[in-house]
Design a protein around this motif. Structure first.
Motif, PDB file in Angstrom:
ATOM      1  N   PRO A 122       0.696  -1.059   0.072  1.00 19.86           N
ATOM      2  CA  PRO A 122      -0.039  -0.093  -0.122  1.00 19.86           C
ATOM      3  C   PRO A 122       0.886   1.142   0.034  1.00 19.86           C
ATOM      4  CG  PRO A 122      -0.725  -1.430   1.666  1.00 19.86           C
ATOM      5  CD  PRO A 122       0.641  -1.992   1.191  1.00 19.86           C
ATOM      6  N   ARG A 123       0.370   2.273  -0.526  1.00 23.40           N
ATOM      7  CA  ARG A 123       0.847   3.546  -1.038  1.00 23.40           C
ATOM      8  C   ARG A 123       1.810   3.962   0.585  1.00 23.40           C
ATOM      9  NH1 ARG A 123       1.625   7.925  -4.177  1.00 23.40           N
ATOM     10  NH2 ARG A 123      -0.006   6.804  -5.537  1.00 23.40           N
ATOM     11  N   ASN A 124       1.036   3.983   1.577  1.00 18.39           N
ATOM     12  CA  ASN A 124       1.475   4.677   2.700  1.00 18.39           C
ATOM     13  C   ASN A 124       1.751   4.010   3.872  1.00 18.39           C
ATOM     14  OD1 ASN A 124       1.393   7.476   1.926  1.00 18.39           O
ATOM     15  ND2 ASN A 124      -0.932   7.355   2.347  1.00 18.39           N
ATOM     16  N   VAL A 125       2.056   2.486   3.704  1.00 17.98           N
ATOM     17  CA  VAL A 125       2.151   1.335   4.310  1.00 17.98           C
ATOM     18  C   VAL A 125       3.195   1.737   5.697  1.00 17.98           C
ATOM     19  CG1 VAL A 125       3.625   0.025   3.206  1.00 17.98           C
ATOM     20  CG2 VAL A 125       1.976  -1.087   5.052  1.00 17.98           C
ATOM     21  N   VAL A 148       6.132   3.497  -4.391  1.00 16.95           N
ATOM     22  CA  VAL A 148       5.181   4.461  -3.607  1.00 16.95           C
ATOM     23  C   VAL A 148       5.569   3.928  -2.119  1.00 16.95           C
ATOM     24  CG1 VAL A 148       3.797   4.807  -5.398  1.00 16.95           C
ATOM     25  CG2 VAL A 148       3.343   3.057  -3.800  1.00 16.95           C
ATOM     26  N   ALA A 149       5.903   2.912  -1.833  1.00 15.52           N
ATOM     27  CA  ALA A 149       5.957   2.524  -0.258  1.00 15.52           C
ATOM     28  C   ALA A 149       7.437   3.355   0.052  1.00 15.52           C
ATOM     29  CB  ALA A 149       5.928   0.998  -0.126  1.00 15.52           C
ATOM     30  N   MET A 150       8.172   3.580  -0.569  1.00 15.39           N
ATOM     31  CA  MET A 150       9.591   3.973  -0.138  1.00 15.39           C
ATOM     32  C   MET A 150       9.481   5.446  -0.022  1.00 15.39           C
ATOM     33  SD  MET A 150      11.464   1.622  -0.304  1.00 15.39           S
ATOM     34  CE  MET A 150       9.959   0.493   0.530  1.00 15.39           C
ATOM     35  N   LEU A 159      17.110  -3.278   1.371  1.00 13.45           N
ATOM     36  CA  LEU A 159      15.891  -3.804   0.618  1.00 13.45           C
ATOM     37  C   LEU A 159      16.244  -5.083  -0.137  1.00 13.45           C
ATOM     38  CD1 LEU A 159      12.914  -3.433  -0.303  1.00 13.45           C
ATOM     39  CD2 LEU A 159      13.792  -2.049  -1.923  1.00 13.45           C
ATOM     40  N   ASN A 160      15.582  -6.272   0.325  1.00 18.02           N
ATOM     41  CA  ASN A 160      15.830  -7.388  -0.349  1.00 18.02           C
ATOM     42  C   ASN A 160      14.440  -7.959  -1.063  1.00 18.02           C
ATOM     43  OD1 ASN A 160      16.192 -10.222  -0.881  1.00 18.02           O
ATOM     44  ND2 ASN A 160      16.440 -10.925   1.144  1.00 18.02           N
ATOM     45  N   PHE A 177      14.386   9.123  -1.844  1.00 16.52           N
ATOM     46  CA  PHE A 177      14.290   9.386  -0.703  1.00 16.52           C
ATOM     47  C   PHE A 177      15.233   8.196   0.367  1.00 16.52           C
ATOM     48  CE2 PHE A 177      10.417  11.276  -1.755  1.00 16.52           C
ATOM     49  CZ  PHE A 177      10.365  12.426  -1.253  1.00 16.52           C
ATOM     50  N   THR A 178      15.412   7.232  -0.223  1.00 17.30           N
ATOM     51  CA  THR A 178      16.302   6.013   0.365  1.00 17.30           C
ATOM     52  C   THR A 178      17.590   6.371  -0.029  1.00 17.30           C
ATOM     53  OG1 THR A 178      16.099   4.742  -1.842  1.00 17.30           O
ATOM     54  CG2 THR A 178      14.509   4.529  -0.100  1.00 17.30           C
ATOM     55  N   THR A 179      18.214   7.653   0.553  1.00 20.27           N
ATOM     56  CA  THR A 179      19.507   7.973   0.435  1.00 20.27           C
ATOM     57  C   THR A 179      20.620   7.151   1.381  1.00 20.27           C
ATOM     58  OG1 THR A 179      19.175   9.354   2.422  1.00 20.27           O
ATOM     59  CG2 THR A 179      18.816  10.332   0.308  1.00 20.27           C
TER      60      THR A 179
END
Length: 187
Positions: A122-125, A148-150, A159-160, A177-179
């Protein structure tokens, strides 16, 4: 002589009570689980559970629910477990996550959802899970990366996505955003 007997009896009662008095966190551990480390680690794996037990200690930081039969994780799955840092629900046949399932878990650092039947997130999980560092989604049925979850996952390190059906390794815009991401497994 009666005084000595009464004193002896009082000592026996006190000793028995001390020996068998309940430990507070043990009172709140589900019968299907094993609680350790003063209720901070709870293992409910291989218990044929179809939902997360509602009688887990509020002190739980690590919850292992691997190899059960959850099928879905609902917004009510982790009520009362706001101290959770690690959640492992691998191999549960999970096909669905409600958007707010992790909403109240602001301390969450690690989520292991491998070996399920997820096709999307889901988008905002993970909207309020700013401390998330490890997300394991291996062995599901994703065909695209969960872009969208990131959103705003600045602290994600791992992230696997191995053993999925991902056809493209293109990182969508939310991955900007996953810097801190140091490991992305797409094998």
């Amino acid at each position: 002589m009666l005084t000595v007997y009464v004193l002896w009896l009082a000592c026996q009662v006190a000793w028995t009570w001390e020996l068998h008095k309940p430990v507070p966190w043990q009172q709140h551990c589900s019968a299907a689980c094993q609680c350790m480390d003063d209720g901070r680690v709870v293992i409910c794996s291989h218990s044929r559970l179809s939902r997360v037990p509602s009688d887990l200690p509020a002190t739980t930081k690590t919850l292992d629910m691997d190899d059960n039969q959850l099928g879905a994780l609902r917004n009510t799955s982790f009520i009362g477990l706001s101290n959770l840092e690690v959640v492992s629900v691998q191999h549960n046949g999970i096909q669905f996550l409600e958007t707010g399932v992790f909403l109240r878990l602001s301390r969450l650092r690690e989520v292991r959802l491998g070996g399920n039947h997820l096709t999307r997130l889901p988008r905002n999980v993970f909207r309020r899970n700013r401390n998330l560092q490890v997300l394991d989604l291996h062995g599901n049925t994703f065909v695209t990366l969960p872009d969208v979850a990131m959103f705003r996952q600045h602290n994600l390190l791992v992230l696997n996505m191995s053993s999925n059906h991902v056809t493209s390794s293109v990182l969508g815009p939310a991955f900007r955003f996953t810097t801190q991401l140091t490991s992305l497994d797409l094998e």
